[in-house]
Design a protein around this motif. Structure first.
Motif, PDB file in Angstrom:
ATOM      1  N   PRO A   1      -0.221  -1.266  -2.406  1.00  0.00           N
ATOM      2  CA  PRO A   1       0.740  -0.400  -3.307  1.00  0.00           C
ATOM      3  C   PRO A   1       0.436  -2.020  -4.116  1.00  0.00           C
ATOM      4  O   PRO A   1       0.878  -1.997  -5.907  1.00  0.00           O
ATOM      5  CB  PRO A   1       2.203  -0.627  -3.005  1.00  0.00           C
ATOM      6  N   THR A   2       0.010  -3.124  -4.132  1.00  0.00           N
ATOM      7  CA  THR A   2       0.106  -4.462  -4.171  1.00  0.00           C
ATOM      8  C   THR A   2      -1.064  -4.093  -5.580  1.00  0.00           C
ATOM      9  O   THR A   2      -1.474  -4.735  -6.803  1.00  0.00           O
ATOM     10  CB  THR A   2      -0.090  -5.695  -3.231  1.00  0.00           C
ATOM     11  N   CYS A   3      -2.912  -4.396  -4.888  1.00  0.00           N
ATOM     12  CA  CYS A   3      -3.911  -4.784  -5.352  1.00  0.00           C
ATOM     13  C   CYS A   3      -4.888  -3.480  -5.341  1.00  0.00           C
ATOM     14  O   CYS A   3      -5.996  -3.105  -5.906  1.00  0.00           O
ATOM     15  CB  CYS A   3      -4.719  -5.658  -3.923  1.00  0.00           C
ATOM     16  N   GLY A   4      -3.779  -2.157  -4.331  1.00  0.00           N
ATOM     17  CA  GLY A   4      -4.938  -1.162  -4.491  1.00  0.00           C
ATOM     18  C   GLY A   4      -6.297  -0.765  -3.544  1.00  0.00           C
ATOM     19  O   GLY A   4      -6.755   0.397  -3.195  1.00  0.00           O
ATOM     20  N   HIS A   5      -6.084  -1.659  -2.501  1.00  0.00           N
ATOM     21  CA  HIS A   5      -6.963  -1.675  -1.582  1.00  0.00           C
ATOM     22  C   HIS A   5      -6.543  -0.316  -0.765  1.00  0.00           C
ATOM     23  O   HIS A   5      -5.802   0.132  -0.244  1.00  0.00           O
ATOM     24  CB  HIS A   5      -6.940  -2.674  -0.593  1.00  0.00           C
ATOM     25  N   GLU A   6      -8.195   0.440  -0.001  1.00  0.00           N
ATOM     26  CA  GLU A   6      -7.370   2.033   0.687  1.00  0.00           C
ATOM     27  C   GLU A   6      -9.027   1.428   1.602  1.00  0.00           C
ATOM     28  O   GLU A   6      -9.923   1.189   1.991  1.00  0.00           O
ATOM     29  CB  GLU A   6      -8.188   2.435  -0.895  1.00  0.00           C
TER      30      GLU A   6
ATOM     31  N   TYR B   1       0.707  -2.573   9.823  1.00  0.00           N
ATOM     32  CA  TYR B   1      -0.822  -2.331   8.726  1.00  0.00           C
ATOM     33  C   TYR B   1      -0.654  -3.148   7.651  1.00  0.00           C
ATOM     34  O   TYR B   1       0.522  -3.369   6.865  1.00  0.00           O
ATOM     35  CB  TYR B   1      -0.862  -1.055   7.999  1.00  0.00           C
ATOM     36  N   GLU B   2      -1.571  -4.228   7.259  1.00  0.00           N
ATOM     37  CA  GLU B   2      -0.673  -5.198   6.622  1.00  0.00           C
ATOM     38  C   GLU B   2      -2.283  -5.302   5.453  1.00  0.00           C
ATOM     39  O   GLU B   2      -3.425  -5.392   6.610  1.00  0.00           O
ATOM     40  CB  GLU B   2      -0.884  -7.291   6.841  1.00  0.00           C
ATOM     41  N   CYS B   3      -2.621  -5.624   4.644  1.00  0.00           N
ATOM     42  CA  CYS B   3      -3.607  -5.271   3.464  1.00  0.00           C
ATOM     43  C   CYS B   3      -4.608  -6.266   4.303  1.00  0.00           C
ATOM     44  O   CYS B   3      -3.780  -7.790   4.051  1.00  0.00           O
ATOM     45  CB  CYS B   3      -2.999  -5.409   2.523  1.00  0.00           C
ATOM     46  N   PRO B   4      -6.125  -6.690   4.191  1.00  0.00           N
ATOM     47  CA  PRO B   4      -6.536  -7.789   4.587  1.00  0.00           C
ATOM     48  C   PRO B   4      -7.213  -8.659   3.159  1.00  0.00           C
ATOM     49  O   PRO B   4      -7.464  -9.702   3.293  1.00  0.00           O
ATOM     50  CB  PRO B   4      -8.019  -7.112   4.893  1.00  0.00           C
ATOM     51  N   VAL B   5      -6.963  -7.590   2.226  1.00  0.00           N
ATOM     52  CA  VAL B   5      -7.218  -8.316   1.190  1.00  0.00           C
ATOM     53  C   VAL B   5      -5.574  -9.257   0.132  1.00  0.00           C
ATOM     54  O   VAL B   5      -6.215 -10.582  -0.013  1.00  0.00           O
ATOM     55  CB  VAL B   5      -7.040  -7.627  -0.264  1.00  0.00           C
ATOM     56  N   CYS B   6      -5.202  -9.025   0.464  1.00  0.00           N
ATOM     57  CA  CYS B   6      -3.582  -9.642  -0.161  1.00  0.00           C
ATOM     58  C   CYS B   6      -2.937  -9.521   0.811  1.00  0.00           C
ATOM     59  O   CYS B   6      -2.116 -10.254   0.279  1.00  0.00           O
ATOM     60  CB  CYS B   6      -3.043  -8.571  -1.896  1.00  0.00           C
ATOM     61  N   GLY B   7      -2.715  -9.310   1.884  1.00  0.00           N
ATOM     62  CA  GLY B   7      -2.001  -9.419   2.963  1.00  0.00           C
ATOM     63  C   GLY B   7      -0.350  -9.083   2.732  1.00  0.00           C
ATOM     64  O   GLY B   7       0.523  -9.182   3.907  1.00  0.00           O
ATOM     65  N   SER B   8      -0.186  -8.001   2.069  1.00  0.00           N
ATOM     66  CA  SER B   8       0.895  -6.927   1.945  1.00  0.00           C
ATOM     67  C   SER B   8       0.884  -6.159   3.186  1.00  0.00           C
ATOM     68  O   SER B   8       0.180  -5.857   3.652  1.00  0.00           O
ATOM     69  CB  SER B   8       0.968  -6.219   0.504  1.00  0.00           C
ATOM     70  N   VAL B   9       2.091  -6.032   3.423  1.00  0.00           N
ATOM     71  CA  VAL B   9       2.391  -4.867   4.975  1.00  0.00           C
ATOM     72  C   VAL B   9       2.799  -3.313   3.582  1.00  0.00           C
ATOM     73  O   VAL B   9       3.048  -3.338   2.735  1.00  0.00           O
ATOM     74  CB  VAL B   9       4.346  -5.203   5.311  1.00  0.00           C
ATOM     75  N   VAL B  10       1.389  -2.586   4.631  1.00  0.00           N
ATOM     76  CA  VAL B  10       1.283  -1.646   3.817  1.00  0.00           C
ATOM     77  C   VAL B  10       2.271  -0.150   4.126  1.00  0.00           C
ATOM     78  O   VAL B  10       2.861   0.302   3.585  1.00  0.00           O
ATOM     79  CB  VAL B  10       0.178  -1.121   3.645  1.00  0.00           C
TER      80      VAL B  10
END
Ligand code: ZN
Length: 72
Positions: free
Chosen positions: A24-29, A53-62
């Motif tokens: 939701p933060t950087c749109g990584h899919e 699950y954490e985003c590898p790009v920005c570290g947000s919890v997805v």
């Protein structure tokens, strides 16, 4: 005479697996399977196991999955 198989793949719609997660933060899919590139963080609290699950790009919890451990 050579036989040529002209088999065309229809360029129609792509079927997106249900397991796809979006950041939701950087749109990584990426998919929420072993093929995906999410960072899986496992935490255990009391009898509850949480899989994050954490985003590898920005570290947000997805996504957070709670798994209750079965004890005997
Ligand atoms: Zn992100």
């Amino acid at each position: 005479m050579s036989h040529v198989d002209l088999r065309r793949r229809s360029p129609g719609r792509r079927i997106r697996p249900k397991t796809t997660l979006f950041c939701p933060t950087c749109g990584h899919e990426s998919t929420a399977t072993a093929d995906g590139d999410w960072m899986l963080v496992e935490r255990t609290r009391d009898d509850e196991r949480q899989l994050t699950y954490e985003c590898p790009v920005c570290g947000s919890v997805v996504s957070v999955h709670s798994v209750t451990l079965a004890h005997h």
